[in-house]
Design a protein around this motif. Structure first.
Motif, mmCIF file in Angstrom:
data_model
loop_
_atom_site.group_PDB
_atom_site.id
_atom_site.type_symbol
_atom_site.label_atom_id
_atom_site.label_comp_id
_atom_site.label_asym_id
_atom_site.label_seq_id
_atom_site.Cartn_x
_atom_site.Cartn_y
_atom_site.Cartn_z
ATOM 1 N N GLU A 47 -5.872 30.254 29.303
ATOM 2 C CA GLU A 47 -6.468 29.348 28.496
ATOM 3 C C GLU A 47 -5.539 28.023 28.521
ATOM 4 O OE1 GLU A 47 -7.539 30.405 24.835
ATOM 5 O OE2 GLU A 47 -5.747 30.869 24.253
ATOM 6 N N LEU A 48 -6.028 26.974 28.253
ATOM 7 C CA LEU A 48 -5.330 25.870 28.015
ATOM 8 C C LEU A 48 -5.042 25.712 26.494
ATOM 9 C CD1 LEU A 48 -4.319 22.884 28.608
ATOM 10 C CD2 LEU A 48 -6.730 21.898 27.947
ATOM 11 N N VAL A 49 -3.730 25.244 26.470
ATOM 12 C CA VAL A 49 -3.033 25.244 25.132
ATOM 13 C C VAL A 49 -3.121 23.612 24.712
ATOM 14 C CG1 VAL A 49 -0.902 25.547 23.822
ATOM 15 C CG2 VAL A 49 -1.629 27.208 25.485
ATOM 16 N N ALA A 50 -2.377 22.907 25.489
ATOM 17 C CA ALA A 50 -2.295 21.434 25.181
ATOM 18 C C ALA A 50 -1.849 20.702 26.419
ATOM 19 C CB ALA A 50 -1.321 21.126 24.220
ATOM 20 N N ALA A 51 -2.503 19.752 26.900
ATOM 21 C CA ALA A 51 -1.829 18.996 27.747
ATOM 22 C C ALA A 51 -1.441 17.286 27.514
ATOM 23 C CB ALA A 51 -2.808 18.886 28.965
ATOM 24 N N ILE A 52 -0.754 16.538 28.230
ATOM 25 C CA ILE A 52 -0.484 15.410 27.639
ATOM 26 C C ILE A 52 -0.414 14.347 28.834
ATOM 27 C CG2 ILE A 52 1.942 15.725 27.604
ATOM 28 C CD1 ILE A 52 2.063 13.820 25.173
ATOM 29 N N SER A 53 -0.969 13.291 28.956
ATOM 30 C CA SER A 53 -0.677 12.155 29.993
ATOM 31 C C SER A 53 0.613 11.141 29.887
ATOM 32 C CB SER A 53 -2.140 11.202 29.887
ATOM 33 O OG SER A 53 -2.152 10.586 28.949
ATOM 34 N N GLY A 56 0.727 9.350 26.664
ATOM 35 C CA GLY A 56 0.845 10.028 25.330
ATOM 36 C C GLY A 56 -0.529 10.572 25.009
ATOM 37 N N THR A 57 -1.540 10.477 25.623
ATOM 38 C CA THR A 57 -2.819 10.937 25.214
ATOM 39 C C THR A 57 -2.783 12.366 25.337
ATOM 40 O OG1 THR A 57 -4.055 8.975 25.961
ATOM 41 C CG2 THR A 57 -5.246 10.851 25.766
ATOM 42 N N THR A 58 -3.279 12.953 24.300
ATOM 43 C CA THR A 58 -3.272 14.660 24.516
ATOM 44 C C THR A 58 -4.737 15.389 24.397
ATOM 45 O OG1 THR A 58 -3.142 14.816 22.078
ATOM 46 C CG2 THR A 58 -0.890 14.473 23.262
ATOM 47 N N THR A 59 -4.865 16.538 24.854
ATOM 48 C CA THR A 59 -5.941 17.297 24.766
ATOM 49 C C THR A 59 -5.269 18.747 24.576
ATOM 50 O OG1 THR A 59 -8.034 17.831 25.610
ATOM 51 C CG2 THR A 59 -6.120 17.676 27.216
ATOM 52 N N LEU A 64 -5.908 25.317 18.160
ATOM 53 C CA LEU A 64 -4.421 25.471 18.016
ATOM 54 C C LEU A 64 -3.851 24.055 17.434
ATOM 55 C CD1 LEU A 64 -3.540 27.012 21.385
ATOM 56 C CD2 LEU A 64 -3.918 28.118 19.255
ATOM 57 N N LYS A 65 -5.019 23.125 17.478
ATOM 58 C CA LYS A 65 -4.641 21.895 16.842
ATOM 59 C C LYS A 65 -4.009 22.096 15.321
ATOM 60 C CE LYS A 65 -7.036 19.079 20.001
ATOM 61 N NZ LYS A 65 -8.094 17.976 20.108
ATOM 62 N N GLY A 66 -3.116 21.293 14.932
ATOM 63 C CA GLY A 66 -2.577 21.501 13.508
ATOM 64 C C GLY A 66 -1.469 22.493 13.494
#
Length: 120
Positions: A47-53, A56-59, A64-66
């Motif tokens: 599963e995706l945890v986090a990604a960043i362009s 600096g745009t994140t998803t 898990l955010k926070g």
């Protein structure tokens, strides 16, 4: 493109603890790419945890955010994942990922995976 991850491994983190993972890309890195982290717990799908362009745009996973924060240093193609307030449910193999588009095709590169173990 090669992805080298650091952090995790044999370290066990107690519940409520923190851990930082880093991943550095090398080789023929495409100028436009998204870097991120995925994880796969035993018996579960990746599963995706986090990604960043690059800008600096994140998803990432809403759940898990926070607690998890991703940052990026584009100059040296490094991405960091700061994980706080860890729980045993965060135990998984974490994979670094770099994604880019070539023509109409999505191209992805993966790191070797690093184990994160959170003890109860």
């Amino acid at each position: 493109v090669q992805l080298q991850a650091s952090g995790g491994g044999l370290v066990q983190v107690p519940t409520g603890g923190s851990l930082s993972l880093s991943c550095t890309a090398s080789g023929n890195i495409p100028s436009v790419n998204v870097m991120g982290w995925y994880r796969q717990a035993p018996g579960k799908q990746r599963e995706l945890v986090a990604a960043i362009s690059p800008d600096g745009t994140t998803t990432g996973a809403e759940s898990l955010k926070g607690r998890f924060t991703i940052t990026r240093h584009s100059a040296n193609a490094t991405v960091h994942l700061q994980m706080d307030s860890l729980t045993p449910e965060d135990t998984a193999v974490y994979y670094c990922n770099l994604a880019t588009v070539r023509g109409l095709d999505l191209k992805e590169y993966w790191g070797q995976g690093t184990l994160v173990t959170v003890s109860s």
